[in-house]
Design an enzyme around this catalytic site. Structure first.
Site, short mmCIF file in Angstrom:
data_model
loop_
_atom_site.label_atom_id
_atom_site.label_comp_id
_atom_site.label_asym_id
_atom_site.label_seq_id
_atom_site.Cartn_x
_atom_site.Cartn_y
_atom_site.Cartn_z
CG ASN A 10 -1.73 1.30 1.46
OD1 ASN A 10 -1.69 2.16 0.45
ND2 ASN A 10 -2.21 1.52 2.61
CE LYS A 12 0.45 3.42 4.94
NZ LYS A 12 0.26 3.74 6.05
CG HIS A 92 -5.74 1.86 5.37
ND1 HIS A 92 -5.28 2.63 6.23
CD2 HIS A 92 -4.62 1.13 5.11
CE1 HIS A 92 -4.04 2.38 6.79
NE2 HIS A 92 -3.50 1.32 5.85
CD GLU A 94 -2.88 5.48 7.02
OE1 GLU A 94 -2.55 5.47 5.65
OE2 GLU A 94 -1.75 5.00 7.54
CD GLU A 162 -3.26 -2.63 7.40
OE1 GLU A 162 -2.06 -2.62 7.03
OE2 GLU A 162 -4.03 -1.76 7.08
N GLY A 168 2.98 2.01 10.70
CA GLY A 168 4.14 3.03 10.66
C GLY A 168 4.78 3.26 11.71
CB SER A 207 5.59 -2.05 11.92
OG SER A 207 5.16 -0.53 12.06
#
Ligand code: PEP
Length: 249
Positions: A10, A12, A92, A94, A162, A168, A207
């Site tokens: 991904n 992003k 996701h 985000e 996730e 991250g 990660s």
């Protein structure tokens, strides 16, 4: 039938035309691995360019639930198909957190994607406060209960677990926690779709890198990885695919 390992990048909101070489090197290496499915999800602007590369399997990072219309700035599932995408991420964290997407929104997007012919990776995961309160499994199962489409083919929909606090950050859950979550997801899916749940792929994301991939991918009920930062370069992503291939035998 054994579930094939699945490693998905991904990107992003990263990736200009200058990044095409990385994608090319990723797909070239993936083409050598017959036991692993590999895909990249670049920004919308790069879907067509990546899809034109040899051995490419490309996805979007999101889609609108409508096919077309007055939704400025949005991209629909048929548009992704038209650009060469074969899959899409929905839900996701985000998007859920940054764009206030609800489970119902995620479900509508997943249904639109399936109807357009895209495969779906439906993301779920708990924030740190929920992990610390001990309610992570209940939280994630509730997300899945309300965001899973009513009907779908098991081979066209994967789940990516996730934990938000692992995305991250360099932090990863313990292997026991990953197995416990994936086992609970599999069990809940069996309750929902019966034996088809055993064909569905459950990815871990958060990660993942070349050093920890072998361990994370060997955790119970982990069928692959959704990779953010380490998917931006072939040098970092290809070792993750190699680790998946080694486990696939
Ligand atoms: C992600 O955003 O899907 C992700 C897993 O990111 P990272 O690998 O960078 O933690």
């Amino acid at each position: 039938m054994a579930r094939r390992k699945y490693v998905v990048g991904n990107w992003k909101m990263n990736g200009l035309k200058s990044a095409l070489g990385e994608a090319e090197a990723i797909f070239a290496a993936a083409g050598q691995q017959s036991a692993v499915d590999v895909a990249l999800c670049p920004p919308f602007t790069m879907v067509g360019a990546l899809a034109a590369l040899p051995k490419a399997v490309v996805g979007g990072q999101d889609c609108h639930a409508a096919q077309s219309g007055a939704y400025t700035g949005s991209v629909s599932a048929p548009m992704l198909v038209d650009s060469g995408a074969r899959l899409v991420l929905v839900g996701h964290s985000e998007r859920r957190e940054g764009f206030a997407e609800s489970d119902a929104d995620v479900k509508a997007k997943a249904e639109a994607a399936l109807a357009a012919g895209l495969n779906v990776i439906l993301c779920c995961g708990e924030p740190l406060s929920v992990r610390e309160s001990g309610d992570a499994i209940a939280f994630v199962l509730n997300q899945i209960e309300h965001s899973l489409p009513d009907a779908f083919d098991a081979d066209r929909l994967a789940i990516a677990y996730e934990p938000i606090w692992a995305i991250g950050t360099g932090l990863v859950p313990t292997l026991n926690d990953v197995s416990a979550m994936h086992g609970a997801l599999r069990e809940a899916l069996r309750g929902r779709v019966g034996g088809k749940a055993d064909q569905m792929r459950l990815l871990y994301g958060g990660s993942v890198n070349g050093e920890n991939a072998a361990e994370l991918l060997s955790a119970g009920d982990v069928d692959g990885a959704l990779v953010g930062g380490a998917s931006l370069s072939a040098a970092k992503f290809n070792p993750i695919v190699d680790a998946a291939a080694a486990l696939a035998g």
